[in-house]
Design a protein around this motif. Structure first.
Motif, PDB file in Angstrom:
ATOM      1  N   LEU A 151       0.852  -1.186   0.000  1.00 22.39           N
ATOM      2  CA  LEU A 151       0.000   0.000   0.000  1.00 22.39           C
ATOM      3  C   LEU A 151       0.887   1.236   0.000  1.00 22.39           C
ATOM      4  N   ASP A 152       0.739   2.046  -1.042  1.00 22.82           N
ATOM      5  CA  ASP A 152       1.395   3.347  -1.120  1.00 22.82           C
ATOM      6  C   ASP A 152       0.324   4.420  -0.979  1.00 22.82           C
ATOM      7  N   ALA A 153       0.611   5.460  -0.214  1.00 24.26           N
ATOM      8  CA  ALA A 153      -0.373   6.522   0.012  1.00 24.26           C
ATOM      9  C   ALA A 153       0.297   7.884  -0.130  1.00 24.26           C
ATOM     10  N   GLY A 154      -0.456   8.831  -0.659  1.00 25.56           N
ATOM     11  CA  GLY A 154       0.010  10.202  -0.774  1.00 25.56           C
ATOM     12  C   GLY A 154      -1.036  11.153  -0.225  1.00 25.56           C
ATOM     13  N   PHE A 155      -0.588  12.148   0.516  1.00 28.30           N
ATOM     14  CA  PHE A 155      -1.486  13.150   1.088  1.00 28.30           C
ATOM     15  C   PHE A 155      -1.045  14.510   0.550  1.00 28.30           C
ATOM     16  N   SER A 156      -1.921  15.142  -0.226  1.00 34.31           N
ATOM     17  CA  SER A 156      -1.561  16.343  -0.967  1.00 34.31           C
ATOM     18  C   SER A 156      -2.349  17.544  -0.484  1.00 34.31           C
ATOM     19  N   ALA A 157      -1.671  18.688  -0.428  1.00 30.86           N
ATOM     20  CA  ALA A 157      -2.306  19.954  -0.077  1.00 30.86           C
ATOM     21  C   ALA A 157      -2.039  20.959  -1.198  1.00 30.86           C
ATOM     22  N   ARG A 158      -3.091  21.620  -1.635  1.00 31.84           N
ATOM     23  CA  ARG A 158      -2.944  22.621  -2.686  1.00 31.84           C
ATOM     24  C   ARG A 158      -2.348  23.892  -2.089  1.00 31.84           C
ATOM     25  N   LEU A 159      -1.263  24.358  -2.700  1.00 32.08           N
ATOM     26  CA  LEU A 159      -0.614  25.586  -2.256  1.00 32.08           C
ATOM     27  C   LEU A 159      -1.129  26.818  -2.990  1.00 32.08           C
ATOM     28  N   TRP A 160      -1.648  26.591  -4.193  1.00 33.54           N
ATOM     29  CA  TRP A 160      -2.132  27.737  -4.976  1.00 33.54           C
ATOM     30  C   TRP A 160      -3.114  27.265  -6.036  1.00 33.54           C
ATOM     31  N   ALA A 161      -4.152  28.088  -6.245  1.00 35.85           N
ATOM     32  CA  ALA A 161      -5.116  27.872  -7.320  1.00 35.85           C
ATOM     33  C   ALA A 161      -5.444  29.225  -7.935  1.00 35.85           C
ATOM     34  N   PRO A 162      -5.703  29.297  -9.244  1.00 36.43           N
ATOM     35  CA  PRO A 162      -5.948  30.589  -9.903  1.00 36.43           C
ATOM     36  C   PRO A 162      -7.116  31.371  -9.306  1.00 36.43           C
ATOM     37  N   GLU A 163      -8.123  30.656  -8.793  1.00 34.15           N
ATOM     38  CA  GLU A 163      -9.295  31.374  -8.266  1.00 34.15           C
ATOM     39  C   GLU A 163      -8.987  32.116  -6.956  1.00 34.15           C
ATOM     40  N   TRP A 164      -7.797  31.894  -6.399  1.00 34.68           N
ATOM     41  CA  TRP A 164      -7.422  32.623  -5.191  1.00 34.68           C
ATOM     42  C   TRP A 164      -6.823  33.994  -5.502  1.00 34.68           C
ATOM     43  N   ARG A 165      -6.635  34.312  -6.767  1.00 29.98           N
ATOM     44  CA  ARG A 165      -5.871  35.497  -7.152  1.00 29.98           C
ATOM     45  C   ARG A 165      -6.488  36.788  -6.609  1.00 29.98           C
ATOM     46  N   GLU A 166      -7.816  36.892  -6.637  1.00 31.58           N
ATOM     47  CA  GLU A 166      -8.450  38.126  -6.182  1.00 31.58           C
ATOM     48  C   GLU A 166      -8.249  38.338  -4.681  1.00 31.58           C
ATOM     49  N   LYS A 167      -8.326  37.273  -3.898  1.00 26.81           N
ATOM     50  CA  LYS A 167      -8.185  37.409  -2.455  1.00 26.81           C
ATOM     51  C   LYS A 167      -6.724  37.501  -2.026  1.00 26.81           C
ATOM     52  N   ARG A 168      -5.811  36.934  -2.820  1.00 22.31           N
ATOM     53  CA  ARG A 168      -4.388  36.927  -2.446  1.00 22.31           C
ATOM     54  C   ARG A 168      -3.552  37.439  -3.617  1.00 22.31           C
TER      55      ARG A 168
END
Length: 842
Positions: free
Chosen positions: A766-783
């Motif tokens: 069993l191999d597992a990966g846990f991923s967190a998004r650091l950036w998405a284009p829809e965040w541009r207005e707020k950040r």
């Protein structure tokens, strides 16, 4: 070579008189509530003037340029608008898209359902969702067991990019990238030596995979086809990823040139670096591992006109594996009886594999309204230089250990079963070059419409000539000493256990051709039928063999409602002429009289598309296939880790039968998962051999009609599952599970009569990966000042390889005592490891 050049010149000379075809989209527009056809609905490709209007029966049809991603919209006054993103399709492809519209004031959601009967004979996937999947090898092929029917990694486990399909071996699989056939190194003997395989997931647009019963347009192999299509970039993009196992990067783009922007240049460049040193340090053998693997490739296309396109695919791949073992301690045995092998080493291993490939293609893609004739011309060369250098001496001590927890000597040595020396010396060099010229084309006959449906015919053909040059230098021997006596023991001389020497050079030409016809009948209210008949023929100058192989595929898709079934039947002959390793006998000599290995496939299957969930918006696909393969003129072989040793003669016959089940879909919205379950039985019998087996506890051997093939794996289960936090899809989990029953193996020098008597322990990982998004284009207005605002997306992943720390077996080291007793010591695969990975898409 003059003959090859002449053939290519003739083919190119005829190009100016020919033409090609586009991608067709068709289907029905219906009212979701009543099921009645919707007339006067407009279906169009967004951003273009390409549009069609549904008729009285709700039918529509339009054509778009191939190789592009399109947003297809369907609008009608009084109804909600429907949208569908069409993934890029090849020239001449047809895809059905049905729109089920709902009134503007309805609370129901629009349903859009695709039905591509042309693709139902193969598994077709977009690889975008697979890029965050945790893989120890870093190669795309390691994902195949999770998404393809009947595929498994075999004894190489997580370290290898090789795969078995339905009882075949690694050499029985066809791999194409943009119609160029891909070769792999020949001398690799262990998964840790493997570098980067050819397919680069950052460059891939989509893949198609057939596990058997494939069409005549694909080549001459026994088991499977992996057909990879690289992207056609339309804008500047790139990516970069890095982890403890290496780094990758790619850039893609296009720009217009010439008057009116008719000429367009597209480029796709990828670079990869891999080092599995971190993983190898978890093996039982402690030492200095220095693996360095690099790959650089590019795909370039230039539109000579609106119809003509020239393409260039180039690749350079280098694998350097250096290894200096120091010591090894491996405990093994049973609950009541345990042994330990302790070894110390001197010497080193230095292996180098370099390959280079260049391919040029000339393609005609027609403008709308032109004659539906497609043509493609390809020329390629593949060069490989491989060297193995091993000089390692191991001093070993095999002991029985105390496994009684209450004893003062717990886990200590209580008896010595054998001591000795094992010396392996290898100086092997292999070089080969394959030059290919190929032409393929297709012609669609004018289709006709009737009140009962639409009929279409598509004829495809191809011809190929390949010049193969191979040079092999073998110098390999093994010396075994037990208690001061050289084995095998001789009073008069010191004998070496195994010696392989040879100097071989071969040059030959393989020519092949195919023709196939596809008839499609589409009755939108009842069913769709597709029947493909084809034949391949070939000739090999080395053996003088000529072969003809007919093939048939039939698909039937009854229509109606939101549930769809597709029934598939395929049968045909599949011959595999030898390349080189099948010709080489165990003593190093070449048998040029080896004939093609042969198989007859019968495959029957069912695909069901359905929806689950409260609002029936979660699409799922269930595929079930049963198959039988009769095998004859086989070249028997044994596998040691990933090294295949052939007998060098057509000495076996057998069969493979089994069933594969696959379900894939969105268990959670927007995250597709796959589950594959396979059962098979692969048997063989060597010519002129009366096989025997010994049952455990019964010293008396009994006769059997056949024995397991080395790839006989009763059951295998592979799963790739994706999930994310409720109300937050920026935190995701990716799980890759592989479970399989043990593969068979035999004792060296006793693997003819008592063949493949034993089995490895079951494989589970069993191999597992846990991923967190650091950036998405829809965040541009707020950040607006975010440091990653220049990215399209950014992810960080924590990967856990072999989460449960299972010790899976890859092969056995055989230890012999002076009394001729033989002990098999398992060589285990990698243990648990953590890996941090960053990925940025620009």
């Amino acid at each position: 070579m003059r003959l090859l050049a002449l053939i290519f010149a003739v083919l190119v000379a005829g190009v100016v008189t020919l033409s090609g075809q586009r991608t067709e989209i068709y289907g029905l527009v219906r009212d979701q509530d009543t099921g009645e056809p919707v007339e006067f609905a407009t279906v169009y490709a967004d951003g273009t003037t390409v549009a069609a209007e549904s008729g009285e029966e709700g039918r529509y049809r339009l054509e778009v340029a191939p190789g592009e991603r399109w947003l297809i919209r369907c609008t009608r006054i009084g109804y909600k608008q429907a949208e569908y993103i069409l993934t890029p399709l090849g020239s001449g492809s047809r895809q059905r898209i049905d729109f089920y519209l709902v009134p503007s004031d309805s609370r129901l959601e629009v349903v859009v359902q695709e039905s591509r009967i042309e693709e139902k004979g193969m598994i077709r996937e977009d690889v975008e969702s697979l890029k965050l999947l945790p893989t120890a090898s870093g190669n795309f092929e390691s994902i195949l067991p999770a998404i393809a029917l009947g595929a498994s990694a075999g004894s190489g486990g997580e370290l290898t990019s090789q795969y078995n399909v339905r009882g075949g071996n690694y050499d029985e699989n066809l791999v194409y990238v943009n119609d160029f056939e891909i070769y792999r190194p020949q001398l690799i003997r262990a998964g840790q030596q493997e570098g980067l395989s050819f397919p680069n997931i950052d460059l891939i647009r989509d893949i198609s995979f057939s596990s058997g019963g494939f069409e005549a347009r694909y080549g001459d192999k026994l088991s499977s086809v992996l057909d990879i299509r690289y992207k056609r970039p339309d804008s500047l993009r790139g990516s970069f990823s890095a982890s403890a196992l290496g780094a990758t990067g790619h850039v893609e783009g296009s720009f217009k040139a010439g008057p009116n922007g008719v000429h367009r240049f597209r480029y796709l460049i990828g670079a990869r670096y891999k080092t599995n040193r971190y993983l190898l340090n978890s093996l039982d053998v402690q030492g200095e591992y220095v693996p360095n693997f690099t790959d650089l490739q590019g795909y370039f296309t230039y539109d000579l006109s609106r119809s003509w396109q020239i393409g260039l695919l180039a690749n350079f791949n280098q694998s350097i594996y250096q290894y200096r073992p120091v010591s090894r301690s491996t405990a093994f045995g049973f609950v009541t009886y345990a042994l330990r092998l302790f070894s110390v080493f001197e010497g080193q291993e230095d292996d180098r594999f370099s390959t280079a490939m260049t391919g040029v293609s000339l393609t005609y893609l027609p403008e709308a309204g032109r004659r539906p004739l497609f043509l493609k011309f390809l020329a390629s060369t593949h060069n490989s230089r491989e060297t193995e250098g091993i000089d390692i001496i191991g001093q070993y001590r095999l002991s029985e250990i105390d496994i009684n927890p209450g004893s003062e000597d717990f886990e200590q040595e209580i008896a010595v079963l054998g001591t000795g020396t094992q010396h392996l010396y290898v100086r092997n060099r292999l070089a080969f070059q394959v030059t290919r010229l190929e032409h393929k084309g297709g012609l669609e006959w004018p289709s006709w419409m009737s009140p009962g449906g639409r009929s279409a015919h598509f004829l495809q053909w191809g011809v190929q000539v390949a010049d193969e040059w191979i040079q092999d230098r073998l110098n390999e021997w093994e010396r075994l000493d037990s208690a001061g006596y050289s084995l095998p023991y001789d009073l008069d001389s010191v004998r070496i256990r195994q010696v392989i020497k040879g100097r071989n050079e071969l040059r030959s030409v393989k020519a092949s051709a195919y023709a196939q016809h596809t008839w499609t009948w589409d009755d939108p209210d009842r069913h769709e039928i597709r029947v493909t008949t084809g034949v391949r023929t070939g000739h090999w100058t080395l053996s003088g063999e000529t072969w003809v192989t007919p093939r048939l595929q039939a698909l039937w898709q009854p229509l109606g409602g939101h549930r769809r079934h597709t029934f598939r039947l395929a049968t045909g002959a599949y011959y595999q002429p030898p390349f080189y390793r099948e010709l080489r006998q165990p003593d190093g000599h070449v048998n040029s009289g080896v004939r093609s290995q042969k198989s007859w496939h019968i495959v029957g299957g069912l695909t069901r598309d359905f929806f689950l969930g409260k609002d029936k918006r979660m699409p799922f696909h269930l595929t079930v296939e049963a198959y039988y393969k009769r095998l004859w003129d086989l070249v028997s072989y044994d596998i040691d880790n990933v090294r295949i040793r052939y007998s060098g003669t057509n000495d076996a016959a057998g069969y493979v039968t089994g069933v594969d089940l696959r379900i894939n879909g969105e268990f959670v919205p927007g995250a597709e998962s796959w589950v594959n379950l396979s059962f098979l039985r692969a048997r063989e019998a060597l010519s002129g051999v009366s096989h025997l087996v010994r049952e455990i506890g019964d010293p008396q051997a009994r006769s059997v009609a056949d024995v397991p093939r080395p790839s006989d794996q009763l059951m295998s289960l592979s799963m790739f599952f994706q999930d994310y936090l409720p109300r937050n899809n920026n935190i995701r989990a990716h799980v890759l599970l592989a479970v399989g029953t043990g593969l068979p193996f035999g004792i060296p020098n006793d693997n003819i009569v008592y063949r493949n008597t034993y089995r490895f322990s079951p494989y589970h990982r069993l191999d597992a990966g846990f991923s967190a998004r650091l950036w998405a284009p829809e965040w541009r207005e707020k950040r607006p000042r975010h440091p990653l605002r220049f990215c399209r997306s950014a992810w960080v992943s924590l990967e856990v390889f072999n989460m449960f720390g299972v010790r899976n077996e890859a092969s056995y080291t055989w230890i012999k005592t002076v009394y001729d007793d033989q002990y098999g010591v398992p060589n285990y695969l990698t243990g648990r490891r953590l890996n941090l990975r960053l990925r940025f898409d620009f």
